[in-house]
Structures are given as structure tokens and as C-alpha cells.
Scaffold this active site. Sequence first.
Site, PDB file in Angstrom:
ATOM      1  N   ARG A 113       0.833  -1.212   0.000  1.00  0.00           N
ATOM      2  CA  ARG A 113       0.000   0.000   0.000  1.00  0.00           C
ATOM      3  C   ARG A 113       0.872   1.269   0.000  1.00  0.00           C
ATOM      4  O   ARG A 113       0.574   2.237   0.699  1.00  0.00           O
ATOM      5  CB  ARG A 113      -0.930   0.050   1.213  1.00  0.00           C
ATOM      6  CG  ARG A 113      -1.844  -1.133   1.370  1.00  0.00           C
ATOM      7  CD  ARG A 113      -2.963  -1.123   0.336  1.00  0.00           C
ATOM      8  NE  ARG A 113      -4.000  -2.067   0.693  1.00  0.00           N
ATOM      9  CZ  ARG A 113      -3.971  -3.368   0.410  1.00  0.00           C
ATOM     10  NH1 ARG A 113      -2.936  -3.879  -0.254  1.00  0.00           N
ATOM     11  NH2 ARG A 113      -4.963  -4.146   0.765  1.00  0.00           N
ATOM     12  N   CYS A 168     -10.491  -0.498   3.677  1.00  0.00           N
ATOM     13  CA  CYS A 168      -9.934  -0.709   5.012  1.00  0.00           C
ATOM     14  C   CYS A 168      -9.362   0.606   5.543  1.00  0.00           C
ATOM     15  O   CYS A 168      -8.660   1.317   4.831  1.00  0.00           O
ATOM     16  CB  CYS A 168      -8.841  -1.772   4.972  1.00  0.00           C
ATOM     17  SG  CYS A 168      -9.520  -3.427   4.789  1.00  0.00           S
TER      18      CYS A 168
HETATM   19  P1  FAD Z   1      -8.162   8.356  -4.357  1.00  0.00           P
HETATM   20  O1  FAD Z   1      -8.798   7.744  -3.158  1.00  0.00           O
HETATM   21  O2  FAD Z   1      -8.905   9.397  -5.082  1.00  0.00           O
HETATM   22  O3  FAD Z   1      -6.730   8.925  -3.937  1.00  0.00           O
HETATM   23  C1  FAD Z   1      -5.823   8.158  -3.162  1.00  0.00           C
HETATM   24  C2  FAD Z   1      -4.416   8.751  -3.277  1.00  0.00           C
HETATM   25  O4  FAD Z   1      -3.958   8.612  -4.612  1.00  0.00           O
HETATM   26  C3  FAD Z   1      -4.374  10.264  -2.989  1.00  0.00           C
HETATM   27  O5  FAD Z   1      -3.144  10.557  -2.402  1.00  0.00           O
HETATM   28  C4  FAD Z   1      -4.432  10.880  -4.366  1.00  0.00           C
HETATM   29  O6  FAD Z   1      -3.854  12.172  -4.404  1.00  0.00           O
HETATM   30  C5  FAD Z   1      -3.604   9.877  -5.140  1.00  0.00           C
HETATM   31  N1  FAD Z   1      -3.915   9.881  -6.571  1.00  0.00           N
HETATM   32  C6  FAD Z   1      -5.092   9.624  -7.197  1.00  0.00           C
HETATM   33  N2  FAD Z   1      -4.950   9.700  -8.533  1.00  0.00           N
HETATM   34  C7  FAD Z   1      -3.657  10.024  -8.760  1.00  0.00           C
HETATM   35  C8  FAD Z   1      -2.889  10.258  -9.935  1.00  0.00           C
HETATM   36  N3  FAD Z   1      -3.408  10.198 -11.166  1.00  0.00           N
HETATM   37  N4  FAD Z   1      -1.575  10.564  -9.771  1.00  0.00           N
HETATM   38  C9  FAD Z   1      -1.014  10.644  -8.553  1.00  0.00           C
HETATM   39  N5  FAD Z   1      -1.693  10.448  -7.411  1.00  0.00           N
HETATM   40  C10 FAD Z   1      -2.995  10.127  -7.519  1.00  0.00           C
HETATM   41  N6  FAD Z   1      -7.531  -0.890  -1.587  1.00  0.00           N
HETATM   42  C11 FAD Z   1      -6.696  -1.948  -1.708  1.00  0.00           C
HETATM   43  O7  FAD Z   1      -5.480  -1.772  -1.839  1.00  0.00           O
HETATM   44  N7  FAD Z   1      -7.183  -3.220  -1.690  1.00  0.00           N
HETATM   45  C12 FAD Z   1      -8.488  -3.496  -1.562  1.00  0.00           C
HETATM   46  O8  FAD Z   1      -8.878  -4.651  -1.546  1.00  0.00           O
HETATM   47  C13 FAD Z   1      -9.405  -2.395  -1.462  1.00  0.00           C
HETATM   48  N8  FAD Z   1     -10.732  -2.601  -1.358  1.00  0.00           N
HETATM   49  C14 FAD Z   1     -11.587  -1.537  -1.291  1.00  0.00           C
HETATM   50  C15 FAD Z   1     -12.958  -1.774  -1.240  1.00  0.00           C
HETATM   51  C16 FAD Z   1     -13.857  -0.705  -1.190  1.00  0.00           C
HETATM   52  C17 FAD Z   1     -15.324  -0.979  -1.129  1.00  0.00           C
HETATM   53  C18 FAD Z   1     -13.377   0.633  -1.189  1.00  0.00           C
HETATM   54  C19 FAD Z   1     -14.315   1.803  -1.139  1.00  0.00           C
HETATM   55  C20 FAD Z   1     -12.005   0.872  -1.233  1.00  0.00           C
HETATM   56  C21 FAD Z   1     -11.094  -0.209  -1.274  1.00  0.00           C
HETATM   57  N9  FAD Z   1      -9.719  -0.008  -1.333  1.00  0.00           N
HETATM   58  C22 FAD Z   1      -8.870  -1.091  -1.466  1.00  0.00           C
HETATM   59  C23 FAD Z   1      -9.136   1.360  -1.197  1.00  0.00           C
HETATM   60  C24 FAD Z   1      -8.962   2.140  -2.502  1.00  0.00           C
HETATM   61  O9  FAD Z   1      -9.801   1.642  -3.542  1.00  0.00           O
HETATM   62  C25 FAD Z   1      -7.504   2.140  -2.972  1.00  0.00           C
HETATM   63  O10 FAD Z   1      -6.663   2.754  -2.017  1.00  0.00           O
HETATM   64  C26 FAD Z   1      -7.304   2.840  -4.319  1.00  0.00           C
HETATM   65  O11 FAD Z   1      -5.974   2.676  -4.734  1.00  0.00           O
HETATM   66  C27 FAD Z   1      -7.633   4.335  -4.302  1.00  0.00           C
HETATM   67  O12 FAD Z   1      -7.709   4.773  -5.640  1.00  0.00           O
HETATM   68  P2  FAD Z   1      -8.558   6.069  -6.057  1.00  0.00           P
HETATM   69  O13 FAD Z   1      -8.449   6.226  -7.526  1.00  0.00           O
HETATM   70  O14 FAD Z   1      -9.921   6.000  -5.494  1.00  0.00           O
HETATM   71  O15 FAD Z   1      -7.696   7.202  -5.355  1.00  0.00           O
HETATM   72  N1  EPU Z   2     -11.216 -11.266  10.498  1.00  0.00           N
HETATM   73  C1  EPU Z   2     -11.887 -11.334  11.684  1.00  0.00           C
HETATM   74  N2  EPU Z   2     -12.786 -10.376  11.977  1.00  0.00           N
HETATM   75  C2  EPU Z   2     -13.047  -9.318  11.166  1.00  0.00           C
HETATM   76  C3  EPU Z   2     -12.330  -9.219   9.952  1.00  0.00           C
HETATM   77  C4  EPU Z   2     -11.411 -10.221   9.638  1.00  0.00           C
HETATM   78  O1  EPU Z   2     -11.682 -12.269  12.459  1.00  0.00           O
HETATM   79  O2  EPU Z   2     -13.877  -8.470  11.512  1.00  0.00           O
HETATM   80  C5  EPU Z   2     -10.262 -12.351  10.146  1.00  0.00           C
HETATM   81  C6  EPU Z   2     -10.788 -13.174   8.973  1.00  0.00           C
HETATM   82  O3  EPU Z   2     -11.651 -14.196   9.408  1.00  0.00           O
HETATM   83  C7  EPU Z   2      -9.507 -13.702   8.365  1.00  0.00           C
HETATM   84  C8  EPU Z   2      -8.479 -12.605   8.663  1.00  0.00           C
HETATM   85  O4  EPU Z   2      -9.032 -11.820   9.715  1.00  0.00           O
HETATM   86  O5  EPU Z   2      -9.092 -14.869   9.000  1.00  0.00           O
HETATM   87  C9  EPU Z   2      -8.167 -11.758   7.432  1.00  0.00           C
HETATM   88  O6  EPU Z   2      -9.374 -11.111   6.963  1.00  0.00           O
HETATM   89  P1  EPU Z   2      -9.638 -10.786   5.432  1.00  0.00           P
HETATM   90  O7  EPU Z   2      -9.471 -12.017   4.619  1.00  0.00           O
HETATM   91  O8  EPU Z   2     -10.908 -10.039   5.351  1.00  0.00           O
HETATM   92  O9  EPU Z   2      -8.418  -9.873   5.014  1.00  0.00           O
HETATM   93  P2  EPU Z   2      -7.888  -8.524   5.633  1.00  0.00           P
HETATM   94  O10 EPU Z   2      -6.450  -8.736   5.954  1.00  0.00           O
HETATM   95  O11 EPU Z   2      -8.737  -8.021   6.735  1.00  0.00           O
HETATM   96  C10 EPU Z   2      -7.061  -7.569   3.350  1.00  0.00           C
HETATM   97  C11 EPU Z   2      -6.929  -6.173   2.829  1.00  0.00           C
HETATM   98  C12 EPU Z   2      -8.180  -5.752   2.062  1.00  0.00           C
HETATM   99  C13 EPU Z   2      -8.451  -6.747   0.944  1.00  0.00           C
HETATM  100  C14 EPU Z   2      -8.622  -8.138   1.545  1.00  0.00           C
HETATM  101  C15 EPU Z   2      -8.881  -9.100   0.385  1.00  0.00           C
HETATM  102  C16 EPU Z   2      -5.577  -4.659   4.206  1.00  0.00           C
HETATM  103  C17 EPU Z   2      -5.583  -3.641   5.276  1.00  0.00           C
HETATM  104  N3  EPU Z   2      -6.747  -5.223   3.917  1.00  0.00           N
HETATM  105  O12 EPU Z   2      -8.044  -7.543   4.372  1.00  0.00           O
HETATM  106  O13 EPU Z   2      -7.898  -4.493   1.482  1.00  0.00           O
HETATM  107  O14 EPU Z   2      -9.622  -6.406   0.243  1.00  0.00           O
HETATM  108  O15 EPU Z   2      -7.425  -8.478   2.285  1.00  0.00           O
HETATM  109  O16 EPU Z   2      -8.418 -10.322   0.561  1.00  0.00           O
HETATM  110  O17 EPU Z   2      -4.528  -4.960   3.649  1.00  0.00           O
HETATM  111  C18 EPU Z   2      -8.074  -2.102   1.650  1.00  0.00           C
HETATM  112  O18 EPU Z   2      -6.840  -2.076   1.637  1.00  0.00           O
HETATM  113  O19 EPU Z   2      -8.769  -1.060   1.639  1.00  0.00           O
HETATM  114  C19 EPU Z   2      -8.758  -3.405   1.674  1.00  0.00           C
HETATM  115  C20 EPU Z   2     -10.059  -3.528   1.805  1.00  0.00           C
END
Ligand code: FAD
Ligand code: EPU
Length: 276
Positions: free
Chosen positions: A151, A198
Site C-alpha cells: 500500500r 480498510c
Molecule cells: P483516491 O482515493 O482518489 O486517492 C488516493 C491517493 O492517490 C491520494 O493521495 C491521491 O492524491 C492519489 N492519486 C489519485 N490519482 C492520482 C494520480 N493520477 N496521480 C497521482 N496520485 C494520484 N484498496 C486496496 O489496496 N485493496 C483493496 O482490496 C481495497 N478494497 C476496497 C474496497 C472498497 C469498497 C473501497 C471503497 C475501497 C477499497 N480499497 C482497497 C481502497 C482504494 O480503492 C484504494 O486505495 C485505491 O488505490 C484508491 O484509488 P482512487 O483512484 O480512489 O484514489
Molecule cells: N477477520 C476477523 N474479523 C473481522 C475481519 C477479519 O476475524 O472483523 C479475520 C478473517 O476471518 C480472516 C483474517 O481476519 O481470518 C483476514 O481477513 P480478510 O481475509 O478479510 O483480510 P484482511 O487482511 O482483513 C485484506 C486487505 C483488504 C483486501 C482483503 C482481500 C488490508 C488492510 N486489507 O483484508 O484491502 O480487500 O485483504 O483479501 O490490507 C483495503 O486495503 O482497503 C482493503 C479492503
Amino acid sequence: MKIERLPLARLTTLGVGGEAEVWTVETLADLQKATQAPYRVLGNGSNLLVSDAGVPERVIRLGGEFAQWDPSLQGWIGAAVLIPNLLQAAARLGLSGLEGLFGIPAQVGGAVRMNAGTRFGEMAEALAWVEVFHQGRLQVYAPQELGFGYRRSALPEGGIVTRVRLKLTPSSPQAVRARMRMVDAARKGQPKKKSAGCAFKNPPGDSAGRLIDAAGLKGSRIGQAMISLEHGNFLVNLGGATAAEMYALVRRVQAVLPLEVEWEIWGEIVPQEVQG
Ligand code: FAD
Ligand code: EPU
């Protein structure tokens, strides 16, 4: 180019945040103009907690030529393209490498900046080249030059990703779709309510969600901000939450657990405890 004052609550998935001057740029010349004063770059707003007062800087939103892409995924892909659209194309073409990003509602630029991903794969692994606008000039970087980690990236300060070239492996639509379904299955516990994904980074070898759950914090609520009952690392907006409430919830978790915030926080936020 369009310049308008907009509430950032409308441009973020969490749905929180006050107004800012939003510059929607369509060409490189627009980008040159927009970057003449302090600015921030908005992607799809899916990792942002924005202050109720908004931000004083210009907020640059990429459109026009930055939203264009080669649908064969062999050429340049604009930074404003949505990741879900790329995944759809990759599945159709049977190209592997992006499956780990299934379900992430980001733009390409935001996904590069955050190195978005899951344990099944992250953005950096699928990149061949990244074009960045910095101090009035375009420069192309190899991914090894951009300091990608969990990240994390080390784009030059103020650098704006304008487009990328992908590095994908020929496979079959069936195999790519099967991997996407597997990643989707791993996300089943995530809530559908408004969030910014997250809230906290996972500490090495553990899950922040599991730790928040084990600490008994799920369901904890301040005003309209709540720690999801479905997943402890999702701090959700139940409708009309303020940044002050969302941030107070972040602090409530950090009072118990030493977790680092994954969200980007824009502007000054004073946490406000509200009974609820
Ligand atoms: P923004 O949120 O708009 O911006 C984030 C950062 O990126 C800011 O610093 C912004 O200035 C910068 N930025 C945006 N565009 C540019 C550009 N063109 N050039 C330079 N900088 C830029 N993240 C994960 O890693 N894994 C997940 O599984 C995950 N699951 C998600 C699920 C949900 C339902 C939601 C709502 C979010 C989730 N996220 C997850 C978080 C998020 O989607 C990521 O962090 C994503 O990379 C953000 O991208 P964005 O385009 O929305 O950027
Ligand atoms: N768990 C719990 N309780 C909870 C949540 C999770 O016990 O409330 C346990 C689950 O049962 C599992 C473990 O924790 O054994 C890991 O949970 P999960 O598989 O949901 O993964 P996570 O580590 O919580 C990460 C990323 C997510 C990504 C998922 C997909 C981070 C901070 N989170 O979640 O990324 O979508 O894996 O596999 O790295 C994000 O970065 O915004 C994000 C959503």
C-alpha cells in the site's frame, strides 16, 4: 477544462467532506495551468477521508485524454480509467495479471499511487511503465524506480500519474475469470455500506480487522460513523456522517490498538465525540 466548487462528499466513496475548487483537466495544457498553484489530485476518491471544511488547495480531477485507453491493453492506459473496466477487458481478452485487483473501485492513477491490491496481487506487479507529470514535465518510470511496497509508492512529491503501460500474461478468459471469482470470494465478508475500504494497514503477519474484532470494537458507533459488524477494518458512513465523527472512530481504535491509518486524510480534522 472545468473549474467548479463542489462538495468532496459527492466525489468520495465514503461520502464525507466539504467543498473545494475542483479543476477537471482534459489535456496536458490544462494540467500545466492547474498545477500553477497548490493542488491535490483526486482519483476515484475511494481511499479518502476529507475534512468537513474541505481543502484550500485546488483539487485536480483527470478527464478527457487522461481517460482514454487502448482496449487491447497493449498500449497506453489513461490514469483516469477505472480499474473495474480494465479487469473486464482483461477477462474478455484472457490476459492475466490484474485479477488480484478484483473489487477495488479505484482509478488507475490512484491504484498506482496506493499500490492497491490484495494478497492475490497488487498494481505494481502489472505495470511495465508509468508516465508521471512532475514540475511541468512528463517522465516515464519503470516500476522498480517507484519504491512500491505494501500500500505504498514513492512517486516524486506532487507527481501526477498521467498514463501507464501494463505487463500482462496471455492466458484464457476462463482461467482469468476463475481467478477473479476466487478474489471476489475472499471479499465476501466486506460490507456494502459507504466506506473508503480498510481504514488501517495490516500489521506484519496479522489482520487489522481481526484485531479490531478481537478487541470487541465491532459495532462501535459515533454519530453516523460505525465500525462495521461485517468486517472490523471497515469504518462505514451510515448516512450523513461527518469527518469529525469518522476520525473520532479512528482515534477510538488507535486508543486500544497501535494501527497505522491506510486512508489518506485531506485537510484538518478535529475528532468529535458524539454519543450514539
Ligand atoms: P483516491 O482515493 O482518489 O486517492 C488516493 C491517493 O492517490 C491520494 O493521495 C491521491 O492524491 C492519489 N492519486 C489519485 N490519482 C492520482 C494520480 N493520477 N496521480 C497521482 N496520485 C494520484 N484498496 C486496496 O489496496 N485493496 C483493496 O482490496 C481495497 N478494497 C476496497 C474496497 C472498497 C469498497 C473501497 C471503497 C475501497 C477499497 N480499497 C482497497 C481502497 C482504494 O480503492 C484504494 O486505495 C485505491 O488505490 C484508491 O484509488 P482512487 O483512484 O480512489 O484514489
Ligand atoms: N477477520 C476477523 N474479523 C473481522 C475481519 C477479519 O476475524 O472483523 C479475520 C478473517 O476471518 C480472516 C483474517 O481476519 O481470518 C483476514 O481477513 P480478510 O481475509 O478479510 O483480510 P484482511 O487482511 O482483513 C485484506 C486487505 C483488504 C483486501 C482483503 C482481500 C488490508 C488492510 N486489507 O483484508 O484491502 O480487500 O485483504 O483479501 O490490507 C483495503 O486495503 O482497503 C482493503 C479492503
